[in-house]
Every structure is written in C-alpha cells, then in structure tokens.
Design an enzyme around this catalytic site. Structure first.
Site, PDB file in Angstrom:
ATOM      1  N   GLY A 199       5.308  30.037   2.301  1.00  0.00           N
ATOM      2  CA  GLY A 199       5.416  30.760   3.171  1.00  0.00           C
ATOM      3  C   GLY A 199       6.201  30.867   4.182  1.00  0.00           C
ATOM      4  O   GLY A 199       6.601  31.861   5.192  1.00  0.00           O
ATOM      5  N   TYR A 234      -2.509  22.072  16.038  1.00  0.00           N
ATOM      6  CA  TYR A 234      -1.622  20.535  15.885  1.00  0.00           C
ATOM      7  C   TYR A 234      -0.221  19.581  16.779  1.00  0.00           C
ATOM      8  O   TYR A 234       0.460  19.133  16.320  1.00  0.00           O
ATOM      9  CB  TYR A 234      -1.047  21.344  14.397  1.00  0.00           C
ATOM     10  CG  TYR A 234      -1.863  22.389  13.977  1.00  0.00           C
ATOM     11  CD1 TYR A 234      -2.992  21.748  12.337  1.00  0.00           C
ATOM     12  CD2 TYR A 234      -0.785  23.778  13.559  1.00  0.00           C
ATOM     13  CE1 TYR A 234      -3.074  22.821  11.798  1.00  0.00           C
ATOM     14  CE2 TYR A 234      -1.834  24.430  12.438  1.00  0.00           C
ATOM     15  CZ  TYR A 234      -2.380  24.772  12.034  1.00  0.00           C
ATOM     16  OH  TYR A 234      -2.813  25.318  11.269  1.00  0.00           O
ATOM     17  N   CYS A 251      -8.414  29.554  29.796  1.00  0.00           N
ATOM     18  CA  CYS A 251      -8.887  29.491  30.642  1.00  0.00           C
ATOM     19  C   CYS A 251      -9.251  27.604  29.456  1.00  0.00           C
ATOM     20  O   CYS A 251     -10.792  27.696  29.511  1.00  0.00           O
ATOM     21  CB  CYS A 251     -10.027  29.754  30.889  1.00  0.00           C
ATOM     22  SG  CYS A 251     -10.008  30.413  32.270  1.00  0.00           S
ATOM     23  N   GLU A 252      -8.264  26.888  29.092  1.00  0.00           N
ATOM     24  CA  GLU A 252      -8.632  26.291  28.964  1.00  0.00           C
ATOM     25  C   GLU A 252      -7.138  25.112  28.700  1.00  0.00           C
ATOM     26  O   GLU A 252      -6.523  25.882  28.374  1.00  0.00           O
ATOM     27  CB  GLU A 252      -8.620  25.693  26.830  1.00  0.00           C
ATOM     28  CG  GLU A 252     -10.060  26.280  26.309  1.00  0.00           C
ATOM     29  CD  GLU A 252     -10.352  25.834  25.314  1.00  0.00           C
ATOM     30  OE1 GLU A 252     -10.260  24.286  25.430  1.00  0.00           O
ATOM     31  OE2 GLU A 252     -11.300  27.370  24.319  1.00  0.00           O
TER      32      GLU A 252
HETATM   33  N1  LLP Z   1       0.652  27.674  -1.729  1.00  0.00           N
HETATM   34  C1  LLP Z   1      -0.759  27.713  -0.986  1.00  0.00           C
HETATM   35  C2  LLP Z   1      -2.187  27.476  -2.627  1.00  0.00           C
HETATM   36  C3  LLP Z   1      -1.490  27.103   0.379  1.00  0.00           C
HETATM   37  O1  LLP Z   1      -2.837  26.441   0.104  1.00  0.00           O
HETATM   38  C4  LLP Z   1      -0.034  27.435   1.248  1.00  0.00           C
HETATM   39  C5  LLP Z   1      -0.612  27.075   2.894  1.00  0.00           C
HETATM   40  C6  LLP Z   1       0.928  27.864   0.806  1.00  0.00           C
HETATM   41  C7  LLP Z   1       1.428  27.951  -0.729  1.00  0.00           C
HETATM   42  C8  LLP Z   1       2.548  27.960   2.100  1.00  0.00           C
HETATM   43  O2  LLP Z   1       2.709  26.860   2.665  1.00  0.00           O
HETATM   44  P1  LLP Z   1       3.923  27.387   3.386  1.00  0.00           P
HETATM   45  O3  LLP Z   1       4.869  27.267   1.878  1.00  0.00           O
HETATM   46  O4  LLP Z   1       4.168  28.431   4.192  1.00  0.00           O
HETATM   47  O5  LLP Z   1       3.690  25.778   4.468  1.00  0.00           O
HETATM   48  N2  LLP Z   1      -1.800  26.839   9.671  1.00  0.00           N
HETATM   49  C9  LLP Z   1      -0.541  26.090   9.307  1.00  0.00           C
HETATM   50  C10 LLP Z   1      -0.252  25.973   8.269  1.00  0.00           C
HETATM   51  C11 LLP Z   1      -1.209  26.402   6.798  1.00  0.00           C
HETATM   52  C12 LLP Z   1      -0.986  25.927   5.646  1.00  0.00           C
HETATM   53  C13 LLP Z   1      -2.107  26.850   4.619  1.00  0.00           C
HETATM   54  N3  LLP Z   1      -1.586  26.420   3.091  1.00  0.00           N
HETATM   55  C14 LLP Z   1       0.757  25.780  10.715  1.00  0.00           C
HETATM   56  O6  LLP Z   1       0.224  26.573  11.683  1.00  0.00           O
HETATM   57  O7  LLP Z   1       1.708  24.963   9.822  1.00  0.00           O
END
Ligand code: LLP
Length: 429
Positions: free
Chosen positions: A284, A324, A351-352
């Site tokens: 992603g 994070y 406001c935090e």
């Molecule tokens: N496949 C599954 C089953 C997943 O749960 C995820 C991400 C991906 C693929 C893709 O992961 P990536 O290639 O983007 O690392 N909100 C967090 C990231 C949470 C990712 C959740 N799952 C952030 O902002 O870093």
C-alpha cells in the site's frame, strides 16, 4: 537523501512538475497534492523487479492506504489487483472498475452480513478465523467454493507497535501450528482451499523480517500441501514494504529484495513439490506513500516557552504523527533551499497538545504566510482523516504532467451534518 523532494528555480518545492506555491494559491490550503506519475512508476518498479525473477506475480494494492477513486483508477489501469479489508473497500474497488477476480477480501472480525455482501459481489475471500469459516459455510454452498487462509507466521515487524500484525500479540490470522488441521477442516466441509496468505506488518525497511516470514510461510504452505493434500493456486506474502520518511533512511533496494524473496519462494516450491502457484504481494504505502505532499499555511508564529509554528490543519487532516509519533519530513515550500537557521515545533490547529507535526525541526526562518509541504502523505493520510473539531476535510488535487485536477472537493460546513437528524421535538421553531 532518498526523499522524493524536487525544488524548482524559484526555490519552491515542486511536485509532478508543478509548483507547490502556485497550487496552494489556486486551491487554498490545507490541501493534499498527489503526483500521478510517481504512483505509476512506483507500481512499475515493484512489478518489474518481481516479474524479472518470477513471471506469475501479481500486485494486490492495499487500498486502505488511499481509496480515492482517481487513485484506484490509476492502479486499475496499471494492471493492479486489490487487497480489500472491508465491504466498503470491496464496493469502492468494484466502483473503480476492478473485476471481482482482481479483488481479494481479507477481513478481520467480519460479520455474517458482511460475508453475505462480499460473497454476492463474487470477490475472493481470505479467511481469518475458524469462526469465519464456519459462518461462511452457513451462508454459501461450500462444495468447491474457493477460499484461502491468513496465517500468523509468528514473525512480526513494523514502524510502530500498532503496525505489527504477526506474532503472539496479534489478532490476525490462524495459528501456524493449526494450519494443517484448519485446511483439513475446510476440505471436509467441501471448501476448495487454494491459497495461503500472511501479512506481518507495515512500514518495514529492513528486508530481514520479510525474508524470515517468507521462509516460514513457505514451510507452512509445504506442510499444508503435503499433509492436507492442498494444491495451492496462490501464495500471498502481504504488504509492509517501507519508504524512507526521514532523510537518514534509505530506499528499499527493490531489485535485490525481489531477487531474495523470489529466490526463497522458488527454492521452497521445489523442496515441497508445490508446482508453480501465483505469487502475490500487497503493498500500500510503497505504491502511494511518497507520491503526495500535504500543503499547509503558517498562520501563527508564536514565541512561547518554545517556538511554535502554527498551521491551518491538524491531526484531523494527518493523524500519523499524533497516533504513531511518525516522522514526516517538512519543508518550507516557498523557501525550499534556504539555510536551516532554527529549530521549531510545528503545531496544528486542533485543540489537543498532541497535535504536533514535529518538534525541534530545523527550518529556515519561518514567517506567517509561508507554505509548508509535509512530505510522504500519499498513504494513510487522507484515508485516516476525520472531521474532529468540526473541521471539514480538505481537497485533493492530482498532478499529471504538471497539470492539476481536483479529485476530491473540500468539504463544506454543511457536510459536517451529513446523515444527522435532529428529532422534531428538539428543533428550534
Ligand atoms: N495487506 C494487509 C492485510 C494489511 O493489513 C496491510 C496494512 C497491507 C497489506 C499494506 O501494508 P503496507 O504495504 O501499506 O505497509 N495506518 C498505518 C498503517 C496500517 C497498515 C495496516 N495494514 C500507518 O499509517 O502507518
């Protein structure tokens, strides 16, 4: 530095051949600006790296990173498939033109109604628990129904504890030491289990945990193949490929990475006589993360006990630093190459006290009216934005060959009331 920063002759930060200051003037801030070409080239880089070593390879873009329909269209055109984690993401993928075979649904704590919906769309279902398997068996005719399982390989990694999805603390997947039994149960019910999947976490720049997880998943797959007599059509290693957020971090050496992962994959396929299943990965962040800036204008310079640079958006617009403690590199877009003269805290308008985009950041002398470009905001940025503090979400603009197009209008104050109902008795007459 490996960050995707370009500066033009006016000393302005540039994105996709367009001047960020011109864009900020034209559309106002806060504003997400996204570079189409960068998304296309990120996709191609991963695809070419892996197909060089294993031709039956597919990318399932993890659309939770960014579900804007225009971005989804770019990836559909590029030939991507989709990792969808909710019925809403399945719906979005189909709306964006992906055929159901190109979508894999990997839900977690999925309800029966969600399973019914996902089944009706015809997309493939990757199962997370025995409960989900048993409930699916009551919703569909299991005879010959193709499924796969997400397995927890007891290996996890990620940029933050919240983003590690393998290991004993993780809620995801079936236990590795129960995999043979679960595949057997599924077969006995009549299902046709054709795939195996894992995803160990997100934001990983070190290839080692991936290599370990690849080895472990392949050993599990080999055991399942021989002991439960499964002929795998696909093996899916999930996402997690990191990008550099800090200048000191390096890009993942994608060619070397692909060579090593496919090398392990092929060796283990031979070892266990598993034939030639398709290989999937689900990036992603790697695809969209470095293709966007969040532009925000400085409205307040405050010399308090610390020096605060106050901007016109907050963690409602970009949550990652507050959630994070993630680092996002920040440049003064209209003074992009100026000397860094002081360390300041960059604070949002929520406001935090946790609403900070960075502390002690070396910047040129910042004045009110300057525009900041917060980098690497293509992934998990708009998709995690909210209307907290009753602030409408911002506009998104796509840059293609230096030209800008709005791909999401900014919300209005009226949008804050969408779907709200004030009971008759409470209305002011
Ligand atoms: N496949 C599954 C089953 C997943 O749960 C995820 C991400 C991906 C693929 C893709 O992961 P990536 O290639 O983007 O690392 N909100 C967090 C990231 C949470 C990712 C959740 N799952 C952030 O902002 O870093």
């Amino acid at each position: 530095m490996d960050l995707n920063l370009k500066i033009n002759e006016k000393n302005h930060a540039e994105i996709g051949g367009a001047d960020t200051i011109e864009i900020a003037k034209k559309y106002g801030t806060p504003l997400y600006v996204i570079d189409e070409e960068r998304i296309r080239s990120n996709y191609k880089r991963v695809f070419n790296a892996f197909t060089k070593y294993y031709s039956d390879f597919k990318i399932f873009y993890a659309c939770k990173a960014n579900t804007n329909l225009a971005i989804m269209r770019i990836l559909e055109e590029s030939g991507s498939c989709i990792d969808a984690v909710s019925p809403g993401e399945v719906y979005t993928s189909l709306k964006a033109g992906f055929s159901p075979e190109r979508v894999l649904f990997t839900g977690n704590n999925v309800t029966n109604d969600e399973l019914k919906y996902v089944n009706e769309t015809g997309v493939r279902i990757n199962i997370d628990s025995v409960s989900q398997l048993e409930r699916l068996a009551k919703i569909v005719d299991p005879e010959g129904y193709k499924i796969s399982f997400r397995v927890n390989p007891m290996v996890g990694a990620g940029h933050h504890e919240h983003c590690i999805t393998g290991g004993e603390m993780s809620k995801f997947g079936i236990k590795e030491n129960e995999a043979v039994e679960v595949y057997q149960i599924a077969k006995n019910m009549g299902f046709d289990p054709v795939g195996i999947h894992t995803h160990i976490g997100s934001g990983i720049l070190d290839p080692e945990p991936f290599k370990l997880a690849t080895n472990v998943l392949m050993d599990i797959a080999g055991k399942v193949a021989s002991e439960a007599d499964i002929d795998f059509e696909f093996i899916d290693f999930g996402g997690g490929l990191g990008i550099p957020y800090e200048p000191k971090e390096n890009l993942l050496a994608i060619d070397e990475f692909a060579k090593e992962i496919t090398g392990i994959f092929k060796t283990k396929l031979d070892k266990y006589g598993m034939g030639k299943p398709s290989m999937y990965i689900e990036p992603g962040r790697y695809i969209v993360g470095d293709a966007s800036y969040l532009l925000t204008t400085v409205n307040t310079v405050k010399n308090s006990y610390r020096k605060f640079i106050g901007v016109d958006c907050g963690f409602n617009t970009l949550l990652r630093p507050a959630m994070y403690e993630s680092y996002h590199h920040i440049v003064v877009a209209n003074k992009a190459n100026d000397e860094l003269v002081e360390k300041v805290d960059i604070a949002g308008n929520v406001c935090e006290s946790g609403d900070l985009f960075g502390r002690d950041r070396p910047l040129p002398e910042v004045e009110e009216g300057d525009v900041l470009a917060i980098m690497n905001t293509g992934a998990y940025s708009f998709s995690m934005a909210s209307q907290y503090n009753s602030r409408p979400r911002p506009c998104e603009v796509l840059i293609n060959n230096g030209e800008c197009e709005i791909i999401r209008e900014k919300e209005t104050y009226e949008d804050l009331f969408n779907n709200q109902i004030v009971p008759e008795r409470l209305k002011k007459n």
